[in-house]
Design an enzyme around this catalytic site. Structure first.
Site, short mmCIF file in Angstrom:
data_model
loop_
_atom_site.label_atom_id
_atom_site.label_comp_id
_atom_site.label_asym_id
_atom_site.label_seq_id
_atom_site.Cartn_x
_atom_site.Cartn_y
_atom_site.Cartn_z
N CYS A 454 0.84 -1.21 0.00
CA CYS A 454 0.00 0.00 0.00
C CYS A 454 0.87 1.25 0.00
O CYS A 454 0.44 2.31 -0.47
CB CYS A 454 -0.94 0.00 1.20
SG CYS A 454 -0.10 -0.26 2.78
N HIS A 827 -1.07 0.93 7.56
CA HIS A 827 -1.61 0.92 6.20
C HIS A 827 -1.54 2.34 5.65
O HIS A 827 -1.65 3.32 6.38
CB HIS A 827 -3.06 0.44 6.24
CG HIS A 827 -3.73 0.41 4.89
ND1 HIS A 827 -3.31 -0.40 3.87
CD2 HIS A 827 -4.80 1.10 4.41
CE1 HIS A 827 -4.08 -0.21 2.82
NE2 HIS A 827 -4.99 0.69 3.12
#
Length: 996
Positions: A454, A827
């Site tokens: 990510c 994330h």
């Protein structure tokens, strides 16, 4: 005597009168009498018991039978013979069409008087065969319960050997066809009692004959895995599983999941029907069996089955949390289904619309069960927030609903996620993700997460949304000898033209991956961005230029383009320059060094350091082409940052500093207020954007981006161990160092240095301070007197003649957010929008920026949220509030785009001219063909998947619509989810809906 009894029973006397007469007959029956008289009385009592049309008559028949069984055993045994029982069981009793329903009750009643008789064994043998035959005829739940009662009381009648296994299997077949035809609560309770009697018989048999268990379970699985049945088997089968010893669970599950004769469709059908059993109210250990089978499927990597079943059943399981009677089991299954479904957010996101309503219902119930479930549900939701961050718009209502509930710590969350994952090898699930049916409604394309990538996806999307950079990359000519830039061009082209909802950046990842990064581990997106830009810059710098055609087309005069064309694309787009000056505090000598940068790394000031809000030299307003008069107040002149911070010294430039500002909005023609580090205050009645403007401001006790830039540009004292070696003094001296920006980049990248090393824990910790982000930012750029004079003459920027600084305006275009508390975990996702220079018709094309009133308002430009494969519409409000709602979600890397001005006019003019000449970037032939082929391949894949999925879905058992539970709960404000009219979602009808 039989005639007297019959006359009394059939008479019209009141029951109390009849009862007295019957008592006399029964007392007389206790005396010795001849065999014929006994036989007549037994026939009459049998007739009354089996065909009596009232309960009273049947009770009299029963009393007489019991008396003759006790007092006339020989006659009773002679009457109650094998031939008579066989006739009763096979032909029934009574007139044709009105056969008695009490035959089994009658046999059970009579058996107790012949247990010691010589004919007992013959009777038991007969019954062992007949009960098996009866069960094979699929009797009703009531009749099955009577058989079970008979065999429980007289286990000698239970079939033996192979017949016993067959009996168990057929009994399970019967249970599979049980249906409760009534919705009355009394009838439902009677039905549940009947099912319990039948399953209780199985338990009794299994206890004494364990060899019957596995064949029984095999038959059970055959029933629930059948795809040929018109109707789904009854949930009453759940009552069977509860009696299977748990010590057999591992072996049973292992055999099932490793049986190659069981197809995926059969397995999916079976586990789907088992999950429906969570609604069975009296089952024990059902949740354990469901979870064990799910784990068993994960162990043999049957991920496609797990995915289909989870997505089709999780909402129904969730809805059962409304009912206290099944809540515990449903919550256990829900927890495993969610915590194990870690490759995609789909399962969790299916529940998002329903969570607030369920939480409200549980709070209203106010019971120990509801309180405990709420806390477990909140823990589960926070685990999902942690695993699938980056959806602030979707999560806000849920977070609001559970805000008063306890929050688990990160160690607890990681433990739960690690304990329940289907597999520790994330690449094993790569082919199952994403399951996106169609392209995002935004028209934008996502990027597939290749295993903690990510960090790269967020950076790629931010660079892609930097439209000037994207167009330049897409305009690259074929054979440019820049392999990494070519891969980026292909990636950008697919993001622009692919029909897929998301594409895989695998090729670009392998080419751009820093060699020191650990495969599969989370990385620092800022570190990756720096490495990527440096690689692209060095690749072009080696002589492989990409802008030769721009030079050959003479878009720029030869006099001015030499410096510009010597720059690489990275320098043109992201390169700025900074002057570092160090002044010796003894001799006041100043040494300076200019260096290039592609991003500014902004440290956080120490907690005790207050950044003073200073007054800007320039009013905060949109930049127009008109000439701005220099301020009359000499205290607002711009100059060296040293002066205002301490008393003037010899040779100090005679000027005052210019801090970083943010810009707000004003009505056209109105004077703007002068503020610094804040947005303009405007009248709410005049400007509907006031609420948004305020969100660009820093709250009183929080930091803002201008605060961090001002701290970055503020002087640093070099003393003690950090003393500066002054060449003039030829010794170490106290000194002051200051940085000044001398050239602003086209795209300004700001990295907020949130990660610092904690020597106590030996780990990098994260600064979670909320930093307000202005949508428009002014940056002070140091200019020479000659440049200042040119600016004033052209009216391109706002500067005072003779001053040292000018103001350059930047618009926010991307924000990369890090969710988590460590750089090694968490994330990344990003907010982006496209900032471009729109030139209205009639606008002069001499490079002069258009008036502020013609520029599209910043808040009108659409924001997008890029979270790996998911792309959705968003807003600046969401950008501003994300950390307020989710404290671990903090802005990390910011992209700003410079508005047209003096420094950027060459680049802006070149880009604008190139856009007018060529329109949208035209891709070379090979790239267009590759995109075309992939789009055709994608359509073929979609068709194939649709066919396969239709086959899978058609195999899933049909069940009642799960959302009725929510609708019922919503409609009945007085219900608390129990099974009584006072406590249960709409009364007895809703309880029927729960179980069946």
């Amino acid at each position: 005597m039989d005639k007297i009894l019959e006359a009394v029973v059939m008479s019209s006397y009141p029951n109390n009168v009849k009862q007295g007469l019957v008592r006399r007959v029964i007392e007389a029956a206790k005396q010795p009498m001849d065999s014929e008289q006994c036989w007549s009385m037994l026939e009459l009592s049998t007739k009354l018991y089996l065909t009596g049309d009232t309960k009273y008559k049947r009770e009299i028949g029963k009393e007489v039978l019991e008396v003759y069984g006790h007092y006339h055993p020989e006659e009773f045994e002679e009457f109650f013979n094998v031939r008579f029982l066989l006739s009763l069981l096979q032909e029934g009793y009574g007139p044709l069409g009105k056969r008695s329903h009490y035959v089994l009750d009658y046999i059970q009643l009579g058996l107790q008087f012949v247990l010691e008789s010589p004919s007992a064994n013959s009777i038991f043998s007969l019954l062992r065969i007949e009960v098996l035959r009866k069960v094979c005829e699929r009797p009703s739940p009531k009749q099955c319960a009577k058989i079970s009662k008979l065999l429980t009381q007289h286990p000698q009648c239970i079939p033996t050997g192979k017949h016993q296994v067959l009996f168990c299997q057929q009994l399970i077949r019967c249970i599979g066809q049980f249906q409760c035809v009534s919705e009355g609560e009394e009838d439902i309770m009677e039905f549940l009692e009947q099912v319990n009697k039948v399953s209780g018989l199985l338990q009794r048999i299994w206890r004494t004959q364990t060899s019957a268990i596995l064949p029984s379970l095999k038959e059970l699985f055959t029933i629930i895995s059948s795809t040929e049945e018109q109707e789904a088997p009854s949930n009453a089968l759940a009552s069977v599983v509860q009696f299977v010893p748990l010590e057999l669970m591992d072996g049973v599950i292992r055999n099932l999941t490793n049986d190659d004769s069981i197809t995926d469709v059969q397995m999916m059908t079976a586990i789907g029907r088992m999950i429906d059993w969570v609604s069975w109210p009296l089952g024990k250990n059902i949740d354990k069996w469901i979870i064990a089978l799910l784990k068993g499927l994960a162990a043999v990597k049957k991920f496609s089955i797990l995915i289909e079943v989870t997505l089709s059943k999780i909402e129904k399981v969730f809805s059962k949390l409304l009912y206290p009677i099944v809540r515990e089991g449903a919550l256990s299954v829900l927890q495993y289904m969610l915590l194990s479904f870690q490759h995609s957010h789909e399962a969790f996101h299916l529940l998002l619309p329903h969570i607030p309503r369920l939480v409200a219902s549980l709070k209203k119930e106010d019971s120990n069960s509801a309180t405990s479930s709420l806390e477990q549900l909140a823990e589960l939701i926070h685990c999902m927030f942690f695993r699938f961050s980056g959806f602030p718009d979707l999560y806000e209502p849920v977070l609001e609903a559970i805000k008063a509930l306890p929050i688990p710590n990160e160690d607890r969350i990681k433990h739960l996620l690690g304990q329940n994952a289907w597999t520790s090898q994330k690449n094993e699930l790569a082919c199952f993700y994403p399951r996106l049916a169609s392209k995002s409604e935004t028209g934008k394309i996502g990027l597939i997460n290749l295993g903690n990538t990510c960090y790269m996806n967020s950076i790629i999307q931010s660079l892609f949304m930097a439209s000037d950079f994207r167009h330049s990359v897409l305009n690259l000519t074929e054979g440019n000898s820049q392999p990494l830039m070519t891969k980026l061009q292909w990636l950008f082209a697919f993001l622009e033209h692919s029909q897929r909802p998301a594409i895989s950046p695998e090729s670009f990842l392998s080419a751009s991956w820093p060699p020191w990064f650990t495969p599969g581990a989370q990385q620092d997106c800022s570190e990756y961005l720096k490495y990527l830009l440096d690689r692209l810059h060095e690749e072009e710098k080696t002589g492989k230029r990409i802008y030769q055609k721009l030079k050959e087309s003479s878009l720029m005069s030869q006099a001015v383009d030499h410096h510009y064309l010597n720059k690489t694309l990275i320098e043109k787009m992201f390169g700025g320059k900074m002057m570092t000056k160090i002044r010796c505090l003894k001799c006041l000598n100043v040494s300076s060094r200019e260096e290039a940068f592609t991003d500014l790394s902004l440290a956080f000031p120490p907690p005790d350091r207050h950044i003073r809000a200073s007054t800007s030299v320039l009013p905060v307003e949109e930049i127009g082409p008109q000439f701005i008069e220099p301020p009359e107040n000499p205290s607002q002149l711009m100059g060296s940052p040293w002066v205002q911070r301490k008393a003037p010294m010899a040779r100090d430039p005679a000027a005052l500093p210019m801090p970083v500002e943010t810009l707000g909005f004003e009505e056209p023609g109105e004077a703007a207020n002068t503020v610094s580090g804040d947005a303009v205050g405007v009248d709410a009645t005049k400007d509907p954007l006031l609420a948004f403007g305020e969100q660009a401001c820093a709250p009183k006790d929080s930091r803002s981006v201008p605060d961090l830039i001002n701290y970055f540009l503020s002087p640093e004292r070099l003393t003690a161990e950090n003393k500066y070696h002054c060449e003039k003094c030829a010794s170490l001296q106290d000194a002051e160092k200051v940085a000044e920006l001398t050239e602003g980049p086209h795209y300004l990248i700001l990295t907020l240095l949130r990660f610092s090393f904690d020597p106590r824990t030996m780990k990098r910790k994260k600064i979670l301070d909320n930093v307000s982000i202005p949508v428009v930012l002014k940056l002070p750029i140091l200019v020479t007197p000659e440049e200042t004079e040119e600016v004033c003459q052209r009216g391109k920027d706002r500067a005072a003649p003779g001053s040292g600084f000018m103001s350059v305006v930047y618009d926010l275009c991307s924000v990369v957010v890090h969710s988590g508390i460590s750089s090694e975990s968490g994330h990344y996702y990003c907010y982006s929008r496209e900032c471009t220079d729109t030139i209205p018709s009639g606008q002069p094309r001499d490079g002069t920026p258009k008036p502020a009133s013609d520029k599209q308002l910043d808040f009108e430009i659409q924001w997008y949220l890029f979270n790996d494969t998911r792309v959705s519409f968003s807003s600046f409000e969401s950008v501003s509030n994300v950390t307020s709602f989710f404290p671990k979600d903090t802005a990390y890397v910011l992209f700003y785009r410079q508005r047209p001005g003096r420094q950027s006019c060459l680049l802006h003019e070149a880009l604008a001219e190139a856009g007018r000449l060529h329109g949208e970037p035209s891709l070379h032939k090979d790239l267009m063909e590759a995109i075309s082929k992939d789009n055709i391949l994608y359509l073929q894949e979609q068709e194939k998947e649709a066919r396969n999925r239709a086959a899978y879905i058609s195999a899933l058992p049909k069940s009642p619509l799960w959302w009725r539970d929510f609708d019922r709960d919503k409609d009945d404000d007085n219900s608390s989810g129990g099974c009584s009219p006072a406590a249960g979602g709409g009364g007895s009808g809703s309880f029927h809906g729960l179980v069946f």
